[in-house]
Design an enzyme around this catalytic site. Structure first.
Site, PDB file in Angstrom:
ATOM      1  N   GLY A 252     -81.739 -66.710 -32.430  1.00 45.12           N
ATOM      2  CA  GLY A 252     -82.247 -67.254 -33.683  1.00 45.12           C
ATOM      3  C   GLY A 252     -82.197 -68.760 -33.664  1.00 45.12           C
ATOM      4  O   GLY A 252     -81.524 -69.371 -32.826  1.00 45.12           O
TER       5      GLY A 252
ATOM      6  N   GLY B 269     -79.127 -67.156 -39.413  1.00 42.97           N
ATOM      7  CA  GLY B 269     -78.298 -65.993 -39.701  1.00 42.97           C
ATOM      8  C   GLY B 269     -77.844 -65.241 -38.466  1.00 42.97           C
ATOM      9  O   GLY B 269     -77.325 -64.135 -38.563  1.00 42.97           O
ATOM     10  N   LYS B 270     -77.993 -65.862 -37.294  1.00 39.59           N
ATOM     11  CA  LYS B 270     -77.661 -65.154 -36.050  1.00 39.59           C
ATOM     12  C   LYS B 270     -76.169 -64.895 -35.916  1.00 39.59           C
ATOM     13  O   LYS B 270     -75.760 -63.810 -35.482  1.00 39.59           O
ATOM     14  CB  LYS B 270     -78.193 -65.928 -34.837  1.00 39.59           C
ATOM     15  CG  LYS B 270     -77.695 -67.355 -34.692  1.00 39.59           C
ATOM     16  CD  LYS B 270     -78.417 -68.066 -33.571  1.00 39.59           C
ATOM     17  CE  LYS B 270     -77.884 -69.492 -33.394  1.00 39.59           C
ATOM     18  NZ  LYS B 270     -78.129 -70.325 -34.609  1.00 39.59           N
TER      19      LYS B 270
ATOM     20  N   HIS C  16     -67.104 -71.112 -40.119  1.00 40.66           N
ATOM     21  CA  HIS C  16     -67.061 -69.963 -39.223  1.00 40.66           C
ATOM     22  C   HIS C  16     -65.686 -69.305 -39.263  1.00 40.66           C
ATOM     23  O   HIS C  16     -65.576 -68.077 -39.296  1.00 40.66           O
ATOM     24  CB  HIS C  16     -67.396 -70.390 -37.792  1.00 40.66           C
ATOM     25  CG  HIS C  16     -68.861 -70.426 -37.497  1.00 40.66           C
ATOM     26  ND1 HIS C  16     -69.459 -69.554 -36.618  1.00 40.66           N
ATOM     27  CD2 HIS C  16     -69.854 -71.206 -37.987  1.00 40.66           C
ATOM     28  CE1 HIS C  16     -70.756 -69.811 -36.561  1.00 40.66           C
ATOM     29  NE2 HIS C  16     -71.019 -70.818 -37.372  1.00 40.66           N
TER      30      HIS C  16
END
Length: 211
Positions: free
Chosen positions: A36, A41-42, A79
């Protein structure tokens, strides 16, 4: 023209685990590549594919966050906050060891792995190889590192989910180094995808399975 809305939209439900089609079997490889663009949104998709696993080894290939790059530090923070607390995080560029399970117990070798991402791995390896500094033999060193990764990817028996950027759909990089990186990453993505049981592509937060 007026857009008439019956009621205000409600908040989006928090995404749950994304079912992983297929049947990964113990002792047999099951390799997934999630591609992506930026903010596509990967990473979220890859995390959802393993969202129902009790244990996951999360391999972070990017540079360590520090005060010198606040934007990168913010990405790393987001993350970390999004990942389940029971996942194990390892920061390394030695993906061969991860893929082969070298120096791991038999039980640990059965733990699924999420690599985020091949793009930062390649950038780090190109830098370590001395490519940008014009070090003699840098191209050979880079080629050897990539071949080593591909050999380990083909031979792994672990459940692997790897994330990578799709950089071939945007503007042509304005620098020779940017073009070189784009081309190297495009080749790496294609070679990894060829050895995968599944390949996904994310666009605008929508994940589509290509294979």
């Amino acid at each position: 023209m007026r857009l008439i809305r019956g009621r205000d939209p409600g908040p989006l439900a928090a995404p749950g685990a994304l079912p992983l089609p297929g049947r990964p079997r113990r002792g047999r490889p099951f390799r997934v590549l999630v591609l992506g663009g930026a903010r596509s949104g990967k990473s979220v998709t890859a995390e959802r594919l393993l969202g129902n696993r009790d244990q996951v080894d999360y391999i972070a290939c990017g540079p360590r966050a520090d005060d010198g790059d606040p934007d990168w530090a913010e990405r790393v923070r987001l993350h970390r906050e999004r990942r389940p607390a029971h996942w194990t995080t390892l920061e390394t560029l030695d993906l061969e060891a991860v893929l082969t399970g070298r120096d791991l117990s038999a039980a640990r070798q059965r733990v699924p792995v999420l690599i985020d991402c091949l793009s930062t791995w390649l950038a780090g390896v190109m830098d370590e190889s001395g490519l940008w500094a014009g070090v003699e033999g840098a191209d050979k060193e880079l080629s050897g590192r990539v071949d080593g990764l591909l050999d380990a990817w083909r031979s792994t028996t672990r459940l692997m989910v790897a994330v990578s950027n799709e950089v071939g759909l945007g503007v042509v990089p304005p620098t020779a180094s940017g073009v070189r990186y784009r081309d190297e990453l495009g080749r790496l993505n294609a070679q990894v995808a060829a050895e995968c049981e599944q390949v996904w592509l994310c666009t605008a937060g929508i994940a589509r399975r290509l294979r």
